[in-house]
Design a protein around this motif. Structure first.
Motif, PDB file in Angstrom:
ATOM      1  N   ILE A  75       0.735  -0.799  -0.011  1.00  0.00           N
ATOM      2  CA  ILE A  75      -0.077  -0.004  -0.351  1.00  0.00           C
ATOM      3  C   ILE A  75       0.746   1.131   0.332  1.00  0.00           C
ATOM      4  N   TYR A  76       2.161   1.138   0.820  1.00  0.00           N
ATOM      5  CA  TYR A  76       2.949   2.439   0.896  1.00  0.00           C
ATOM      6  C   TYR A  76       3.042   3.054  -0.312  1.00  0.00           C
ATOM      7  N   THR A  77       4.469   1.200  -1.610  1.00  0.00           N
ATOM      8  CA  THR A  77       3.892   1.648  -2.656  1.00  0.00           C
ATOM      9  C   THR A  77       3.269   2.631  -3.266  1.00  0.00           C
ATOM     10  N   ILE A  78       2.112   2.009  -3.440  1.00  0.00           N
ATOM     11  CA  ILE A  78       1.074   2.347  -4.233  1.00  0.00           C
ATOM     12  C   ILE A  78       0.549   3.497  -3.754  1.00  0.00           C
ATOM     13  N   PHE A  79       0.895   4.161  -2.682  1.00  0.00           N
ATOM     14  CA  PHE A  79       0.134   5.541  -2.161  1.00  0.00           C
ATOM     15  C   PHE A  79       1.667   6.954  -2.760  1.00  0.00           C
ATOM     16  N   LYS A  80       2.597   5.717  -2.761  1.00  0.00           N
ATOM     17  CA  LYS A  80       3.834   6.572  -3.249  1.00  0.00           C
ATOM     18  C   LYS A  80       3.458   6.939  -5.100  1.00  0.00           C
ATOM     19  N   LYS A  81       3.084   5.569  -5.254  1.00  0.00           N
ATOM     20  CA  LYS A  81       3.068   6.470  -6.735  1.00  0.00           C
ATOM     21  C   LYS A  81       2.098   7.041  -6.971  1.00  0.00           C
ATOM     22  N   ILE A  82       1.100   6.749  -6.952  1.00  0.00           N
ATOM     23  CA  ILE A  82      -0.442   7.495  -7.076  1.00  0.00           C
ATOM     24  C   ILE A  82      -0.123   8.721  -6.685  1.00  0.00           C
ATOM     25  N   LYS A  83       0.303   9.221  -5.717  1.00  0.00           N
ATOM     26  CA  LYS A  83       0.543  10.326  -5.131  1.00  0.00           C
ATOM     27  C   LYS A  83      -1.260  11.138  -4.540  1.00  0.00           C
ATOM     28  N   PRO A  84      -1.991   9.993  -4.036  1.00  0.00           N
ATOM     29  CA  PRO A  84      -3.481  10.415  -4.083  1.00  0.00           C
ATOM     30  C   PRO A  84      -3.436  11.726  -3.111  1.00  0.00           C
ATOM     31  N   ASP A  85      -4.754  12.868  -3.483  1.00  0.00           N
ATOM     32  CA  ASP A  85      -5.059  14.073  -2.818  1.00  0.00           C
ATOM     33  C   ASP A  85      -5.873  13.333  -1.625  1.00  0.00           C
ATOM     34  N   ILE A  86      -6.793  12.552  -1.803  1.00  0.00           N
ATOM     35  CA  ILE A  86      -7.477  12.532  -0.402  1.00  0.00           C
ATOM     36  C   ILE A  86      -8.373  10.653  -0.317  1.00  0.00           C
ATOM     37  N   ILE A  87      -7.662   9.957   0.526  1.00  0.00           N
ATOM     38  CA  ILE A  87      -7.946   8.453   1.236  1.00  0.00           C
ATOM     39  C   ILE A  87      -9.602   8.443   1.962  1.00  0.00           C
ATOM     40  N   ASN A  88      -9.836   7.662   1.804  1.00  0.00           N
ATOM     41  CA  ASN A  88     -11.633   7.209   2.720  1.00  0.00           C
ATOM     42  C   ASN A  88     -11.612   5.821   2.608  1.00  0.00           C
ATOM     43  N   LEU A  89     -11.008   5.340   3.236  1.00  0.00           N
ATOM     44  CA  LEU A  89     -10.451   3.517   4.100  1.00  0.00           C
ATOM     45  C   LEU A  89     -11.962   3.347   4.959  1.00  0.00           C
ATOM     46  N   THR A 113     -13.457   5.718   7.014  1.00  0.00           N
ATOM     47  CA  THR A 113     -14.878   6.007   7.261  1.00  0.00           C
ATOM     48  C   THR A 113     -15.360   4.574   7.740  1.00  0.00           C
ATOM     49  N   CYS A 114     -15.305   4.615   9.409  1.00  0.00           N
ATOM     50  CA  CYS A 114     -16.029   3.937  10.494  1.00  0.00           C
ATOM     51  C   CYS A 114     -17.413   2.784  10.411  1.00  0.00           C
ATOM     52  N   ARG A 115     -17.281   1.783   9.697  1.00  0.00           N
ATOM     53  CA  ARG A 115     -18.595   0.829   9.661  1.00  0.00           C
ATOM     54  C   ARG A 115     -19.304  -0.008  10.592  1.00  0.00           C
ATOM     55  N   GLY A 116     -18.666  -0.004  12.204  1.00  0.00           N
ATOM     56  CA  GLY A 116     -18.684  -0.249  12.877  1.00  0.00           C
ATOM     57  C   GLY A 116     -17.168  -0.741  13.816  1.00  0.00           C
ATOM     58  N   VAL A 144     -13.207  10.837  10.803  1.00  0.00           N
ATOM     59  CA  VAL A 144     -13.893   9.477  11.126  1.00  0.00           C
ATOM     60  C   VAL A 144     -14.569   9.587  10.484  1.00  0.00           C
ATOM     61  N   ILE A 145     -15.585   9.463   9.567  1.00  0.00           N
ATOM     62  CA  ILE A 145     -16.248   9.191   9.258  1.00  0.00           C
ATOM     63  C   ILE A 145     -18.053   7.965   9.781  1.00  0.00           C
ATOM     64  N   CYS A 146     -18.593   8.224  10.677  1.00  0.00           N
ATOM     65  CA  CYS A 146     -19.702   7.211  11.596  1.00  0.00           C
ATOM     66  C   CYS A 146     -20.208   6.940  10.962  1.00  0.00           C
ATOM     67  N   ILE A 147     -20.679   5.857  10.670  1.00  0.00           N
ATOM     68  CA  ILE A 147     -22.075   5.247   9.505  1.00  0.00           C
ATOM     69  C   ILE A 147     -23.785   5.261  10.682  1.00  0.00           C
ATOM     70  N   SER A 148     -23.156   5.977  12.015  1.00  0.00           N
ATOM     71  CA  SER A 148     -24.593   5.516  12.400  1.00  0.00           C
ATOM     72  C   SER A 148     -24.134   6.346  14.289  1.00  0.00           C
ATOM     73  N   SER A 166     -14.790  13.687  14.868  1.00  0.00           N
ATOM     74  CA  SER A 166     -15.703  12.031  13.684  1.00  0.00           C
ATOM     75  C   SER A 166     -16.773  13.023  13.754  1.00  0.00           C
ATOM     76  N   ILE A 167     -17.586  12.806  12.317  1.00  0.00           N
ATOM     77  CA  ILE A 167     -18.908  13.063  11.829  1.00  0.00           C
ATOM     78  C   ILE A 167     -20.229  11.294  11.735  1.00  0.00           C
ATOM     79  N   VAL A 168     -21.377  12.228  11.899  1.00  0.00           N
ATOM     80  CA  VAL A 168     -22.321  11.497  10.602  1.00  0.00           C
ATOM     81  C   VAL A 168     -22.963  11.755  10.000  1.00  0.00           C
ATOM     82  N   ILE A 169     -23.279  11.411   8.815  1.00  0.00           N
ATOM     83  CA  ILE A 169     -23.377  11.783   7.873  1.00  0.00           C
ATOM     84  C   ILE A 169     -24.738  12.196   7.630  1.00  0.00           C
ATOM     85  N   ASN A 170     -26.251  12.524   8.061  1.00  0.00           N
ATOM     86  CA  ASN A 170     -27.475  13.224   7.804  1.00  0.00           C
ATOM     87  C   ASN A 170     -28.300  12.398   8.594  1.00  0.00           C
ATOM     88  N   LYS A 171     -28.866  11.353   8.560  1.00  0.00           N
ATOM     89  CA  LYS A 171     -29.566  10.637   9.511  1.00  0.00           C
ATOM     90  C   LYS A 171     -28.521   9.042   9.848  1.00  0.00           C
TER      91      LYS A 171
END
Length: 381
Positions: A75-89, A113-116, A144-148, A166-171
């Protein structure tokens, strides 16, 4: 203006079902999009449909130090190559390894994104390790985006992250519900319902339904016991189980044989996501007595199809049902209350109809475009 590079990561290739439409949306907004995930026919087809590049990794769901180190370096190698502006895992393992790698290469915006929380049903040292992993992941994330709301509350309670992070989007929900797909008026789904009713002789039967992975923590043991008791009194009841058994997550292996041999239970197996609405429409009452979920998307999907629901006050599920409006919530692992709720809706057709109508209203809170637009605001902030 140069397009921003967005990488979304998942641990299990099957989790692409939690992202349907999302990467295509961001591509339409001008992002260069990538999926960080293991290879399978399903994940490859997802990337083709969404128009994103597949960044293939081998990753173990369970703790495996040597393999995890190898994946971290990949993953480190991938990120080093792509140089993303944003990751959402999202999902624990890829989020932990990916967040460490992203910090090392200084990715400008790191979102978890915390799915539980998997530690909810674990004990002893494994529980402690899982909590520690969540704390590390959250520490290296900018947000941290919490899904509930209940997932957020649990994370704060265990000091995994602070409220200001942390943040919860809408409901809630991680990807919302595709309300154009989950449409009870679609004639194709009405036809599926008619075919299933004829095939399994469901006319004039009252059908309880369950859809999802068949594992202990989804409350399958409680559901089987309660339904069996009810069926012994009324043989016009049916239980329609839709989804795959995950043997490793079922303690009592004899449950599978019991289900297969029960005269009132239809054990259908796995269906494709695009076919799910027709199967839900075949059910009179949707039941998910889960011990916990990240959110409980299938409960909103059932609501969107106009089906009354029964679930629990567990983490995630409590946020996916409006208790007394479109369904009934019961305490976790409470077979007495589960039987009361199932019996109440089975015997009261008017209440079933009211909850079904209300479900159509409730589901509108989770339109997936609401989630995507709010996510983009976070990406742009």
């Amino acid at each position: 203006m140069k397009s921003k590079k967005l990488i979304i990561g998942i641990t299990a290739e099957g989790s692409v079902n939690l992202l349907l439409g999302q990467l295509a949306f961001y591509k339409s907004q001008g992002y260069e999009t990538f999926l960080l995930a293991p290879y399978s026919e399903r994940s490859a087809a997802f990337c083709k449909n969404e128009g994103c590049e597949h960044l293939i990794i081998d990753i173990e769901r369970e703790i495996s130090p040597l393999k995890d180190l190898k994946t971290l370096l990949k993953i480190y190698t991938i990120f080093k190559k792509i140089k993303p502006d944003i990751i959402n895992l999202g999902t624990p393992k890829v989020s932990l390894l990916g967040m460490l790698a992203a910090f090392a290469v200084r990715v400008p915006k790191r979102i978890y994104t915390c799915r539980g929380f998997r530690f909810e049903h674990e004990k002893g040292n494994k529980r402690k390790v899982l909590i520690a992993m969540e704390k590390i992941t959250s520490y290296f994330a900018h947000k941290v985006i919490c899904i509930s709301n209940s997932v957020e509350d649990l994370g704060i309670k265990h000091q995994i992250f602070k409220k200001n992070k942390s943040i919860v989007i809408n409901k809630g929900s991680s990807n919302g519900v595709n309300l154009s797909l989950f449409n009870p008026n679609d004639l194709n789904f009405q036809n599926v319902k008619n075919e299933l009713q004829q095939k399994y002789n469901l006319e004039n039967k009252l059908v309880f339904g369950f859809l999802g992975r068949i594992v202990d923590r989804k409350g399958i043991n409680e559901l089987y016991e309660v339904f069996s008791e009810m069926y012994s009194v009324n043989e016009n009841y049916r239980m329609f189980l839709v989804g795959p058994f995950e043997i490793s997550q079922i303690d009592d292996k004899s449950l599978i044989e019991k289900i297969d041999n029960h005269p009132g239970i239809i054990n259908y197996g796995r269906v494709k996501q695009e076919d799910v609405p027709g199967f839900i429409l075949t059910m009179d009452i949707f039941v998910l007595p889960a011990w916990w979920e990240g959110f409980g998307n299938v409960l909103v999907q059932a609501a969107a199809m106009g089906i009354p629901v029964i679930s629990t006050t567990g983490t995630g599920t409590i946020d996916a049902v409006s208790d007394g409006f479109n369904g009934i919530l019961i305490p976790v692992k409470d077979k007495i209350k589960l039987k009361e709720a199932m019996s109440k809706l089975a015997e009261d057709e008017r209440l079933r109809q009211q909850f079904g109508k209300n479900g159509l209203v409730w589901a509108k809170n989770f339109d997936r475009e609401i989630i995507w637009q709010q996510l983009e605001k976070i990406y742009q902030s």
